[in-house]
Design a protein around this motif. Structure first.
Motif, PDB file in Angstrom:
ATOM      1  N   ASP A  56      48.298  48.498  38.619  1.00  0.00           N
ATOM      2  CA  ASP A  56      49.439  48.663  37.719  1.00  0.00           C
ATOM      3  C   ASP A  56      49.234  47.723  36.530  1.00  0.00           C
ATOM      4  OD1 ASP A  56      51.833  48.625  36.364  1.00  0.00           O
ATOM      5  OD2 ASP A  56      53.074  48.255  38.123  1.00  0.00           O
ATOM      6  N   PRO A  57      48.978  48.258  35.344  1.00  0.00           N
ATOM      7  CA  PRO A  57      48.715  47.395  34.181  1.00  0.00           C
ATOM      8  C   PRO A  57      49.848  46.410  33.898  1.00  0.00           C
ATOM      9  CG  PRO A  57      48.213  49.690  33.673  1.00  0.00           C
ATOM     10  CD  PRO A  57      48.911  49.689  35.004  1.00  0.00           C
ATOM     11  N   ALA A  58      51.091  46.835  34.141  1.00  0.00           N
ATOM     12  CA  ALA A  58      52.221  45.949  33.877  1.00  0.00           C
ATOM     13  C   ALA A  58      52.212  44.755  34.822  1.00  0.00           C
ATOM     14  CB  ALA A  58      53.536  46.724  34.010  1.00  0.00           C
ATOM     15  N   ALA A  59      51.870  45.001  36.100  1.00  0.00           N
ATOM     16  CA  ALA A  59      51.798  43.908  37.073  1.00  0.00           C
ATOM     17  C   ALA A  59      50.684  42.935  36.708  1.00  0.00           C
ATOM     18  CB  ALA A  59      51.580  44.465  38.479  1.00  0.00           C
ATOM     19  N   ALA A  60      49.536  43.472  36.289  1.00  0.00           N
ATOM     20  CA  ALA A  60      48.418  42.614  35.887  1.00  0.00           C
ATOM     21  C   ALA A  60      48.796  41.781  34.667  1.00  0.00           C
ATOM     22  CB  ALA A  60      47.187  43.466  35.604  1.00  0.00           C
ATOM     23  N   ALA A  61      49.445  42.396  33.692  1.00  0.00           N
ATOM     24  CA  ALA A  61      49.845  41.681  32.482  1.00  0.00           C
ATOM     25  C   ALA A  61      50.877  40.606  32.791  1.00  0.00           C
ATOM     26  CB  ALA A  61      50.397  42.666  31.451  1.00  0.00           C
ATOM     27  N   ASP A  62      51.809  40.912  33.703  1.00  0.00           N
ATOM     28  CA  ASP A  62      52.827  39.931  34.086  1.00  0.00           C
ATOM     29  C   ASP A  62      52.188  38.742  34.785  1.00  0.00           C
ATOM     30  OD1 ASP A  62      55.767  39.233  34.549  1.00  0.00           O
ATOM     31  OD2 ASP A  62      54.975  39.223  36.609  1.00  0.00           O
ATOM     32  N   ALA A  63      51.228  38.997  35.685  1.00  0.00           N
ATOM     33  CA  ALA A  63      50.543  37.909  36.387  1.00  0.00           C
ATOM     34  C   ALA A  63      49.745  37.047  35.406  1.00  0.00           C
ATOM     35  CB  ALA A  63      49.617  38.474  37.458  1.00  0.00           C
ATOM     36  N   GLN A  64      49.108  37.685  34.429  1.00  0.00           N
ATOM     37  CA  GLN A  64      48.374  36.928  33.417  1.00  0.00           C
ATOM     38  C   GLN A  64      49.314  35.996  32.660  1.00  0.00           C
ATOM     39  OE1 GLN A  64      46.553  39.323  30.349  1.00  0.00           O
ATOM     40  NE2 GLN A  64      45.195  37.656  29.675  1.00  0.00           N
ATOM     41  N   ARG A  65      50.475  36.506  32.312  1.00  0.00           N
ATOM     42  CA  ARG A  65      51.446  35.691  31.581  1.00  0.00           C
ATOM     43  C   ARG A  65      51.995  34.559  32.443  1.00  0.00           C
ATOM     44  NH1 ARG A  65      56.542  35.300  31.972  1.00  0.00           N
ATOM     45  NH2 ARG A  65      56.723  37.158  33.298  1.00  0.00           N
ATOM     46  N   ARG A  66      52.383  34.887  33.666  1.00  0.00           N
ATOM     47  CA  ARG A  66      52.982  33.895  34.567  1.00  0.00           C
ATOM     48  C   ARG A  66      52.050  32.717  34.839  1.00  0.00           C
ATOM     49  NH1 ARG A  66      57.057  35.311  38.530  1.00  0.00           N
ATOM     50  NH2 ARG A  66      57.932  37.369  38.138  1.00  0.00           N
ATOM     51  N   HIS A  67      50.783  33.025  35.107  1.00  0.00           N
ATOM     52  CA  HIS A  67      49.880  32.018  35.658  1.00  0.00           C
ATOM     53  C   HIS A  67      48.786  31.577  34.694  1.00  0.00           C
ATOM     54  CE1 HIS A  67      52.027  33.007  39.268  1.00  0.00           C
ATOM     55  NE2 HIS A  67      51.570  34.245  39.274  1.00  0.00           N
ATOM     56  N   GLY A  68      48.838  32.073  33.480  1.00  0.00           N
ATOM     57  CA  GLY A  68      47.907  31.607  32.470  1.00  0.00           C
ATOM     58  C   GLY A  68      46.481  32.084  32.649  1.00  0.00           C
ATOM     59  N   ALA A  69      46.309  33.257  33.257  1.00  0.00           N
ATOM     60  CA  ALA A  69      44.960  33.806  33.426  1.00  0.00           C
ATOM     61  C   ALA A  69      44.357  34.132  32.066  1.00  0.00           C
ATOM     62  CB  ALA A  69      45.002  35.059  34.292  1.00  0.00           C
ATOM     63  N   ARG A  70      43.052  34.046  31.991  1.00  0.00           N
ATOM     64  CA  ARG A  70      42.378  34.265  30.719  1.00  0.00           C
ATOM     65  C   ARG A  70      42.182  35.753  30.408  1.00  0.00           C
ATOM     66  NH1 ARG A  70      37.872  29.331  30.832  1.00  0.00           N
ATOM     67  NH2 ARG A  70      39.410  27.654  31.092  1.00  0.00           N
ATOM     68  N   ALA A  71      42.199  36.596  31.445  1.00  0.00           N
ATOM     69  CA  ALA A  71      41.991  38.031  31.228  1.00  0.00           C
ATOM     70  C   ALA A  71      42.705  38.806  32.319  1.00  0.00           C
ATOM     71  CB  ALA A  71      40.498  38.368  31.222  1.00  0.00           C
ATOM     72  N   SER A  72      42.968  40.092  32.047  1.00  0.00           N
ATOM     73  CA  SER A  72      43.563  40.955  33.068  1.00  0.00           C
ATOM     74  C   SER A  72      42.813  42.277  33.097  1.00  0.00           C
ATOM     75  CB  SER A  72      45.055  41.175  32.824  1.00  0.00           C
ATOM     76  OG  SER A  72      45.261  41.955  31.652  1.00  0.00           O
ATOM     77  N   TYR A  73      42.782  42.897  34.289  1.00  0.00           N
ATOM     78  CA  TYR A  73      42.058  44.143  34.513  1.00  0.00           C
ATOM     79  C   TYR A  73      42.899  45.056  35.399  1.00  0.00           C
ATOM     80  CZ  TYR A  73      37.866  41.588  32.954  1.00  0.00           C
ATOM     81  OH  TYR A  73      36.953  40.867  32.228  1.00  0.00           O
ATOM     82  N   VAL A  74      42.552  46.354  35.365  1.00  0.00           N
ATOM     83  CA  VAL A  74      43.162  47.316  36.280  1.00  0.00           C
ATOM     84  C   VAL A  74      42.141  47.830  37.288  1.00  0.00           C
ATOM     85  CG1 VAL A  74      44.969  48.044  34.679  1.00  0.00           C
ATOM     86  CG2 VAL A  74      42.750  49.219  34.669  1.00  0.00           C
ATOM     87  N   ASP A  75      40.900  47.378  37.190  1.00  0.00           N
ATOM     88  CA  ASP A  75      39.832  47.820  38.087  1.00  0.00           C
ATOM     89  C   ASP A  75      39.035  46.603  38.555  1.00  0.00           C
ATOM     90  OD1 ASP A  75      36.695  48.651  38.208  1.00  0.00           O
ATOM     91  OD2 ASP A  75      37.975  50.260  38.983  1.00  0.00           O
ATOM     92  N   TYR A  76      38.994  46.384  39.866  1.00  0.00           N
ATOM     93  CA  TYR A  76      38.341  45.165  40.350  1.00  0.00           C
ATOM     94  C   TYR A  76      36.837  45.187  40.141  1.00  0.00           C
ATOM     95  CZ  TYR A  76      37.171  47.627  44.751  1.00  0.00           C
ATOM     96  OH  TYR A  76      36.682  48.499  45.699  1.00  0.00           O
ATOM     97  N   ASP A  77      36.210  46.365  40.178  1.00  0.00           N
ATOM     98  CA  ASP A  77      34.777  46.445  39.894  1.00  0.00           C
ATOM     99  C   ASP A  77      34.482  45.985  38.461  1.00  0.00           C
ATOM    100  OD1 ASP A  77      33.350  47.223  42.199  1.00  0.00           O
ATOM    101  OD2 ASP A  77      34.139  49.268  42.021  1.00  0.00           O
TER     102      ASP A  77
END
Length: 359
Positions: A56-77
């Motif tokens: 879910d792109p929205a969940a990935a984007a929210d996690a990036q914002r919450r925890h300060g991740a440098r990048a977000s993806y929708v595909d683990y590969d």
């Protein structure tokens, strides 16, 4: 390693990212925060949350914002290919974990922090254990209590002989289901039995017969009770009921960890022996220094990758935990008969379904 240990996170739902919102409202929040994978990685010295991933792109984007991740993806590969990750945290539903673990290990990941259960079959878990061991990957399971200072302090005093030789461990962990909740209770039983080999398991589960279709159990049944016999005669008894208490009984006393580590009560014999076997010498421990089990687990993997320090856990312990759960199911399917270890049937599938949700 001066730049820090690079973590990736797959699964940005509750335990992966948002669980801290709820945990902050708990009366014992200081024992558990940070609770989520993302929160713990972000709070741990030496750890860098390089990337997060969710379908879910929205969940990935929210996690990036919450925890300060440098990048977000929708595909683990794609994430594994693009990012030079040292450790992968996996907080997906069970069915997806095996493929993610295999992909990560084959791309050279050095550490894994994986939610429980490991897989939906023992056959899958066996293959994962072999792969992880062959590649020398550090592995920690999401059964976080064994990494919390309170539980370590209690076990250290038991090992020092404070209550004598342990005979029985009693765990009451709410009204929990087999794959969703019971890995925690099973892990505490094993932890206080010093991770001794398991000899036999017997269980009573609330299993709807209509959910059984050959070797597929399309359910995540509630536990009523279970008994685990470890080598050397130590027994653990798991019971349904509120309180989240663990009681360890020895030849010379007992200790009760109440309310999931909130309070520790010891009962021992009076020094003059006048209490016979009533254990009237009672004491309560002051609160232990608080440190999130999730964060302690992440820190252990940082030390493993950066300094080669063993994380204090390994994939075989996770496999034993899973085999105990599947033995409980085998016992239920056989009318409550005790099941000997090791289990012979490795292809039984437990989906972990409760309504429309899966463990």
């Amino acid at each position: 390693m001066t730049q820090g240990v690079r973590f990736g996170l797959v699964g940005c739902g509750r335990i992966g990212s948002t669980a801290d919102d709820r945990a902050r409202k708990w009366a014992t929040a200081d024992l558990w925060l940070p609770y989520s994978h993302g929160g713990a990685i972000a709070a741990t010295a030496g750890a860098i949350l390089a990337a997060v991933c969710d379908g879910d792109p929205a969940a990935a984007a929210d996690a990036q914002r919450r925890h300060g991740a440098r990048a977000s993806y929708v595909d683990y590969d794609a994430m594994l290919a693009a990012e030079s990750l040292d450790v992968l945290a996996i907080a997906t539903r069970t069915g997806a974990r095996s493929s993610i673990i295999q992909a990560a290990v084959r791309r050279g990941i050095r550490g894994l922090y994986c939610e429980k259960p490991l897989s939906n079959t023992l056959e899958e878990a066996d293959a994962l254990a072999e792969l992880i061991e062959q590649r020398g990957v550090g592995f920690i399971y999401g059964t976080k209590r064994r990494f919390m200072p309170t539980f370590h302090q209690v076990r250290a005093r038991i090992r020092a002989g404070e209550i004598g030789a342990v005979t029985t461990i009693m765990v009451r962990y709410g009204f929990g289901s087999l794959l969703w909740s019971l890995p925690h209770a099973v892990d505490m039983a094993s932890f206080f039995a010093d991770d001794l080999p398991v000899e036999r398991v017997q269980a009573d589960l609330s299993l709807d017969p209509s959910c059984v279709n050959g070797v597929v159990i399309d359910a995540d049944p509630l536990l009523n009770s279970a008994t685990i016999r470890f080598a050397g005669g130590v027994r653990a008894i798991l019971l349904a009921g509120e309180g989240s208490d663990i009681q360890i009984i020895g030849r010379d006393g007992l200790v009760t960890i109440e309310a999931d580590g909130y309070r520790i009560r010891w009962r021992k014999r009076l020094r003059d022996g006048s209490d016979i076997d009533w254990l009237l010498d009672e004491s309560t421990d002051p609160p232990a220094p608080t440190s999130s089990g999730t964060q302690c687990s992440i820190a252990a993997l940082v030390h493993f990758v950066s300094a080669g320090i063993h994380p204090g856990y390994d994939i075989r312990r996770a496999l034993s935990n899973q085999e105990i759960l599947f033995a409980m199911m085998e016992s239920q399917l056989d009318g409550g008969r005790a099941v000997d270890f090791p289990l012979q049937r490795r292809g039984l599938t437990i989906t972990g379904r409760t309504g429309n949700l899966y463990a």
